[in-house]
Design a protein around this motif. Structure first.
Motif, PDB file in Angstrom:
ATOM      1  N   SER A 163      39.216  29.732  26.584  1.00  0.00           N
ATOM      2  CA  SER A 163      37.930  30.438  26.612  1.00  0.00           C
ATOM      3  C   SER A 163      37.709  31.340  25.402  1.00  0.00           C
ATOM      4  CB  SER A 163      37.818  31.246  27.901  1.00  0.00           C
ATOM      5  OG  SER A 163      38.841  32.215  27.965  1.00  0.00           O
TER       6      SER A 163
ATOM      7  N   TRP B  90      29.404  22.874  23.822  1.00  0.00           N
ATOM      8  CA  TRP B  90      30.738  22.443  24.200  1.00  0.00           C
ATOM      9  C   TRP B  90      30.705  20.949  24.459  1.00  0.00           C
ATOM     10  CZ3 TRP B  90      31.522  26.735  28.422  1.00  0.00           C
ATOM     11  CH2 TRP B  90      32.012  27.908  27.810  1.00  0.00           C
ATOM     12  N   GLY B  91      31.601  20.232  23.824  1.00  0.00           N
ATOM     13  CA  GLY B  91      31.670  18.795  24.055  1.00  0.00           C
ATOM     14  C   GLY B  91      33.106  18.377  24.297  1.00  0.00           C
ATOM     15  N   THR B  92      33.456  17.232  23.757  1.00  0.00           N
ATOM     16  CA  THR B  92      34.814  16.715  23.890  1.00  0.00           C
ATOM     17  C   THR B  92      35.297  16.294  22.497  1.00  0.00           C
ATOM     18  OG1 THR B  92      34.074  14.439  24.183  1.00  0.00           O
ATOM     19  CG2 THR B  92      34.280  15.776  26.178  1.00  0.00           C
ATOM     20  N   MET B  93      36.446  15.676  22.473  1.00  0.00           N
ATOM     21  CA  MET B  93      36.991  15.252  21.190  1.00  0.00           C
ATOM     22  C   MET B  93      36.074  14.239  20.496  1.00  0.00           C
ATOM     23  SD  MET B  93      40.842  14.050  20.441  1.00  0.00           S
ATOM     24  CE  MET B  93      41.542  15.674  20.650  1.00  0.00           C
ATOM     25  N   ASN B  94      35.480  13.350  21.258  1.00  0.00           N
ATOM     26  CA  ASN B  94      34.592  12.376  20.620  1.00  0.00           C
ATOM     27  C   ASN B  94      33.284  12.999  20.123  1.00  0.00           C
ATOM     28  OD1 ASN B  94      36.461  10.422  20.875  1.00  0.00           O
ATOM     29  ND2 ASN B  94      35.441   9.283  22.515  1.00  0.00           N
TER      30      ASN B  94
ATOM     31  N   TYR C  45      31.346  29.146  32.699  1.00  0.00           N
ATOM     32  CA  TYR C  45      32.303  28.501  33.597  1.00  0.00           C
ATOM     33  C   TYR C  45      31.867  28.553  35.064  1.00  0.00           C
ATOM     34  CZ  TYR C  45      34.922  28.708  29.298  1.00  0.00           C
ATOM     35  OH  TYR C  45      35.297  28.565  27.993  1.00  0.00           O
TER      36      TYR C  45
ATOM     37  N   VAL D 259      40.550  24.240  23.914  1.00  0.00           N
ATOM     38  CA  VAL D 259      40.381  24.184  25.371  1.00  0.00           C
ATOM     39  C   VAL D 259      40.818  25.528  25.976  1.00  0.00           C
ATOM     40  CG1 VAL D 259      40.547  22.723  27.411  1.00  0.00           C
ATOM     41  CG2 VAL D 259      41.010  21.745  25.197  1.00  0.00           C
TER      42      VAL D 259
ATOM     43  N   THR E 253      35.042  22.920  27.276  1.00  0.00           N
ATOM     44  CA  THR E 253      35.361  21.708  26.522  1.00  0.00           C
ATOM     45  C   THR E 253      36.488  20.936  27.195  1.00  0.00           C
ATOM     46  OG1 THR E 253      36.979  22.864  25.160  1.00  0.00           O
ATOM     47  CG2 THR E 253      34.723  22.770  24.333  1.00  0.00           C
ATOM     48  N   GLY E 254      36.623  19.707  26.763  1.00  0.00           N
ATOM     49  CA  GLY E 254      37.724  18.877  27.238  1.00  0.00           C
ATOM     50  C   GLY E 254      38.068  17.901  26.132  1.00  0.00           C
ATOM     51  N   ILE E 255      39.065  17.095  26.368  1.00  0.00           N
ATOM     52  CA  ILE E 255      39.420  16.129  25.333  1.00  0.00           C
ATOM     53  C   ILE E 255      38.724  14.811  25.626  1.00  0.00           C
ATOM     54  CG2 ILE E 255      41.338  14.887  24.251  1.00  0.00           C
ATOM     55  CD1 ILE E 255      41.023  17.935  23.596  1.00  0.00           C
TER      56      ILE E 255
ATOM     57  N   TYR F 207      34.542  30.851  22.667  1.00  0.00           N
ATOM     58  CA  TYR F 207      33.597  31.858  23.151  1.00  0.00           C
ATOM     59  C   TYR F 207      32.265  31.796  22.399  1.00  0.00           C
ATOM     60  CZ  TYR F 207      32.090  36.460  24.884  1.00  0.00           C
ATOM     61  OH  TYR F 207      31.403  37.482  25.485  1.00  0.00           O
TER      62      TYR F 207
ATOM     63  N   GLN G 144      46.895  23.672  28.418  1.00  0.00           N
ATOM     64  CA  GLN G 144      45.447  23.874  28.398  1.00  0.00           C
ATOM     65  C   GLN G 144      44.733  22.929  29.367  1.00  0.00           C
ATOM     66  OE1 GLN G 144      46.266  23.428  24.543  1.00  0.00           O
ATOM     67  NE2 GLN G 144      45.771  25.466  23.824  1.00  0.00           N
TER      68      GLN G 144
ATOM     69  N   THR H 136      41.038   8.744  21.600  1.00  0.00           N
ATOM     70  CA  THR H 136      39.893   8.999  22.496  1.00  0.00           C
ATOM     71  C   THR H 136      38.782   7.976  22.263  1.00  0.00           C
ATOM     72  OG1 THR H 136      39.068  10.751  21.011  1.00  0.00           O
ATOM     73  CG2 THR H 136      40.369  11.436  22.916  1.00  0.00           C
TER      74      THR H 136
ATOM     75  N   ILE I 217      36.808  36.084  30.318  1.00  0.00           N
ATOM     76  CA  ILE I 217      35.547  35.430  29.966  1.00  0.00           C
ATOM     77  C   ILE I 217      35.037  34.591  31.136  1.00  0.00           C
ATOM     78  CG2 ILE I 217      34.457  33.771  28.404  1.00  0.00           C
ATOM     79  CD1 ILE I 217      36.460  34.737  26.258  1.00  0.00           C
TER      80      ILE I 217
ATOM     81  N   GLU J  61      42.152  36.527  32.243  1.00  0.00           N
ATOM     82  CA  GLU J  61      41.073  35.623  31.832  1.00  0.00           C
ATOM     83  C   GLU J  61      39.751  36.354  32.064  1.00  0.00           C
ATOM     84  OE1 GLU J  61      41.155  33.150  30.088  1.00  0.00           O
ATOM     85  OE2 GLU J  61      39.478  31.807  30.470  1.00  0.00           O
TER      86      GLU J  61
ATOM     87  N   GLN K 227      40.041  27.443  31.687  1.00  0.00           N
ATOM     88  CA  GLN K 227      38.993  28.305  31.140  1.00  0.00           C
ATOM     89  C   GLN K 227      38.168  28.927  32.260  1.00  0.00           C
ATOM     90  OE1 GLN K 227      39.040  24.765  30.688  1.00  0.00           O
ATOM     91  NE2 GLN K 227      37.879  24.365  28.817  1.00  0.00           N
TER      92      GLN K 227
ATOM     93  N   GLU L  39      38.569  20.440  17.344  1.00  0.00           N
ATOM     94  CA  GLU L  39      38.826  19.100  17.848  1.00  0.00           C
ATOM     95  C   GLU L  39      38.420  18.876  19.307  1.00  0.00           C
ATOM     96  OE1 GLU L  39      42.749  18.432  16.334  1.00  0.00           O
ATOM     97  OE2 GLU L  39      43.064  17.065  18.015  1.00  0.00           O
ATOM     98  N   ASP L  40      38.351  19.930  20.093  1.00  0.00           N
ATOM     99  CA  ASP L  40      37.977  19.777  21.498  1.00  0.00           C
ATOM    100  C   ASP L  40      36.458  19.844  21.673  1.00  0.00           C
ATOM    101  OD1 ASP L  40      38.124  22.463  20.723  1.00  0.00           O
ATOM    102  OD2 ASP L  40      38.349  23.161  22.776  1.00  0.00           O
ATOM    103  N   GLY L  41      35.705  19.761  20.568  1.00  0.00           N
ATOM    104  CA  GLY L  41      34.257  19.708  20.687  1.00  0.00           C
ATOM    105  C   GLY L  41      33.592  21.065  20.835  1.00  0.00           C
ATOM    106  N   VAL L  42      34.275  22.123  20.433  1.00  0.00           N
ATOM    107  CA  VAL L  42      33.637  23.443  20.367  1.00  0.00           C
ATOM    108  C   VAL L  42      32.790  23.479  19.095  1.00  0.00           C
ATOM    109  CG1 VAL L  42      34.042  25.898  19.925  1.00  0.00           C
ATOM    110  CG2 VAL L  42      35.368  24.723  21.676  1.00  0.00           C
TER     111      VAL L  42
END
Lengths: 323, 283
Positions: free
Chosen positions: B76, B85-89, A321, B74, A202-204, B80, A60, A132, A317, A315, A259, B55-58
């Motif tokens: 789409s 949309w954010g991040t883990m924190n 993006y 992470v 999103t991201g980590i 959806y 991902q 994190t 969607i 893909e 994504q 967990e990925d901030g969705v």
């Protein structure tokens, strides 16, 4: 501050003053051209024994092409930030590159039990968000961060965390050591030649990874003009001055998804995952890493344009993006 | 709705949990599999506006169906039409601030005090135990959501007196232990669901308590699949079987290839009673 309990795990010692000095001495303040190929970037900025973080994972929006290049170059004794990672740690350990990991979540299977039992992998236990938050503290230039989780767990005992009496309230609170990796590798949607970068969706922990790390390698699906950043500055995720190398890597997350750009290659994901479950990743590494010289060559010889087009088509969607 | 006559026990588990999901509460759903299917099913039948984050901030997605079991974060389709949309924190902060009412998690092992193990079966020290993936986001979910719902199979090895490794906190050693270790007060385990039973916790002792059983098992059968004797509620309720309408959604939109629900035993209605089935698998 009174320490009530503390973990016994080794951890990368936080050194915010050292980090500031590193930034002063090593990070250019002007726009410097940083484009290079993956071989050069990994050779130059990843050293044996480094603490390495990557954002997301092999399936991902992760820097999959750079992970393969680390293995191809046979880097040794890396200490891996194992947050939100599935098979990347397995590949790095089985490739002989990683010997330590701070664990949030990793793709398990016989490979993991075997590597730990044989002493090829030393683990320290955290959780994804705990890792994190450690990166967040590192990205803020702080020595530690307080959190309202993690206390009382067995992971706490195997970590670098401490339970202390909060000097303000007198209540117990967990402190985590800040994390400043030696190097972070991050795959993004768009970057310019100087390292300004955009991540959509999103991201980590991509922004914190970039800010917290001594060296940052960005791989990008697309290289765009700096003027594009100036037209829409709110969409800049990572600023150029934190970045040391920019690698143009279309399909850089392959076999994973990016994504809005392309879907994951399910067949490949199953092949890779299967290797971790069988506890034998050597055939996978031989086919996808050792027997080819570069990411481009892999796409050309092992994947093919037809498959790549199919992944793009799948893909569907686009919303959110910027495409 | 029509009660089903042939179903997998894990389908039953998902249906049961979907019915306790409340529209007015906010959820953090761990990983994929049963926890996610429960809330997606609830959105389609019982609580159409219920919001969850991952967990990925969705934040509050309207995930695209059919569900893709390989790409739960992470990705789409999973994110959806979210509100943010954010991040883990982002996810961690919202939970730490008290915005998240309920966390739903899968677990490898759960013990008398609701402690969760997802790290190792056997000894951690010495490295000879069988290793698993670690807590992932579950440690934060279990520490900071106001309530935690756990989902697991009803098997003796999944219910030890004490988990081999506390990856994510339940009530730890009992009353007061969470607060003494820096976790926010008023949080903690709320329910454990298995295909065979529903458990809560006795308030005073913080110990696991059997509250209800599925229509195809007895209390003794449930207890035989636990390594310790839980508290038993004064009245044991019987859970409803799955409804055809629920199964239709699970099979056509959520777990379309049966990867999650296909494992485990199947149940059928025979002579007016729910019993373990002779035919396994979807018809």
């Amino acid at each position: 501050m009174e320490i009530l309990a503390e973990g016994q795990g080794a951890y990368l010692p936080p050194d915010p003053d050292g980090f500031r000095a590193w930034v002063r001495d090593n990070k250019p303040r002007t726009l410097v051209h940083k484009m290079m190929n993956e071989h050069e970037a990994i050779e130059k900025f990843v050293s044996d024994g480094d603490y390495v973080a990557y954002d997301c994972n092999y399936f991902q929006r992760g820097p999959s092409s750079l992970i393969r290049e680390i293995i191809r170059q046979q880097k040794k004794d890396l200490w891996v930030c194992g947050k939100f990672t599935y098979v990347a740690l397995a590949l790095l350990v089985e490739g002989g590159c990683a010997s330590r990991a701070d664990i949030g979540f990793v793709g398990f299977g016989p490979w993991l039990s075997k590597a730990v039992a044989a002493g090829r992998l030393q683990t320290y236990e955290y959780s994804n968000v705990v890792m994190t938050y450690r990166l967040q503290a590192g990205a803020q230039g702080l020595p530690f961060i307080g959190v309202r989780s993690f206390g009382g767990t067995a992971g706490f005992s195997q970590s670098g965390a401490k339970l202390v009496k909060d000097p303000f309230s007198g209540k117990p609170v967990v402190l985590l050591p800040a994390l400043n990796p030696d190097v972070s590798i991050i795959h993004v949607h768009q970057a310019d030649v100087y390292g300004n970068a955009r991540v959509f969706g999103t991201g980590i922990s991509h922004v914190d990874c970039a800010l917290a790390s001594k060296r940052v390698i960005v791989s990008a699906e697309e290289i765009i003009e700096t003027d594009e950043f100036r037209r829409d500055p709110a969409r800049t995720s990572i600023p150029h001055f934190t970045v040391d190398a920019v690698v143009h890597a279309p399909f850089g997350a392959y076999p994973g998804t990016v994504q809005g750009r392309y879907a994951s290659d399910v067949q490949h994901v199953v092949e890779c995952f299967g290797g971790t479950m069988r506890g034998d990743l050597q055939p996978y590494l031989e086919k996808w890493v050792y027997s080819i010289n570069s990411h481009d060559e892999m796409l050309e010889k092992r994947v093919g344009w037809k498959k790549l087009q199919e992944l793009q088509r799948r893909e569907t969607i686009r919303e959110g993006y910027s495409i | 709705m029509t009660p089903a006559t042939h179903f997998a026990e894990r389908e039953h588990l998902i249906c049961t949990v979907s019915r306790v999901i409340e529209e007015e509460k906010s959820y953090w759903v761990g990983g994929g599999g049963e926890p996610l299917y429960s809330i997606l099913l609830a959105q389609r039948l019982y609580a159409s506006g219920v919001q969850y984050m991952t967990e990925d901030g969705v934040i509050a997605p309207q995930s695209m169906m059919p569900w893709d079991p390989l790409m739960t974060m992470v990705a789409s389709r999973a994110g959806y039409r979210a509100l943010q949309w954010g991040t883990m924190n982002t996810a961690g902060n919202f939970a730490q601030l008290g915005y998240v009412d309920v966390g739903i998690l899968n677990t490898l092992q759960v013990d008398r005090y609701g402690n969760i193990n997802s790290t190792v079966l056997g000894e951690y020290e010495g490295g000879q135990g069988r290793r698993f993936g670690g807590p992932g986001g579950a440690d934060t979910i279990a520490a900071q959501c106001w309530r935690t719902i756990l989902m697991t199979d009803q098997q003796k090895r999944k219910f030890p007196e004490r988990v081999d490794f506390i990856s994510s906190p339940g009530f730890l050693d009992g009353p007061g232990a969470r607060e003494a270790n820096g976790l926010p007060p008023g949080t903690g385990p709320w329910r454990v669901f298995t295909p065979w039973a529903m458990f809560g916790y006795e308030e005073k002792s913080c110990e696991l308590m059997l509250m209800a059983i599925s229509p195809f098992v007895t209390v003794d059968m449930v207890l035989a699949e636990m390594s310790f004797e839980p508290k038993i509620a004064p009245t044991i309720e019987t859970l409803d079987p799955p409804m055809e309408e629920e199964l239709e959604i699970i099979r056509t939109q959520l777990d379309t290839d049966g990867q999650t629900t296909g494992r485990g035993q199947w149940i059928e209605k025979r002579d007016g009673k729910y019993v373990f089935a002779e035919t396994q698998g979807r018809e």
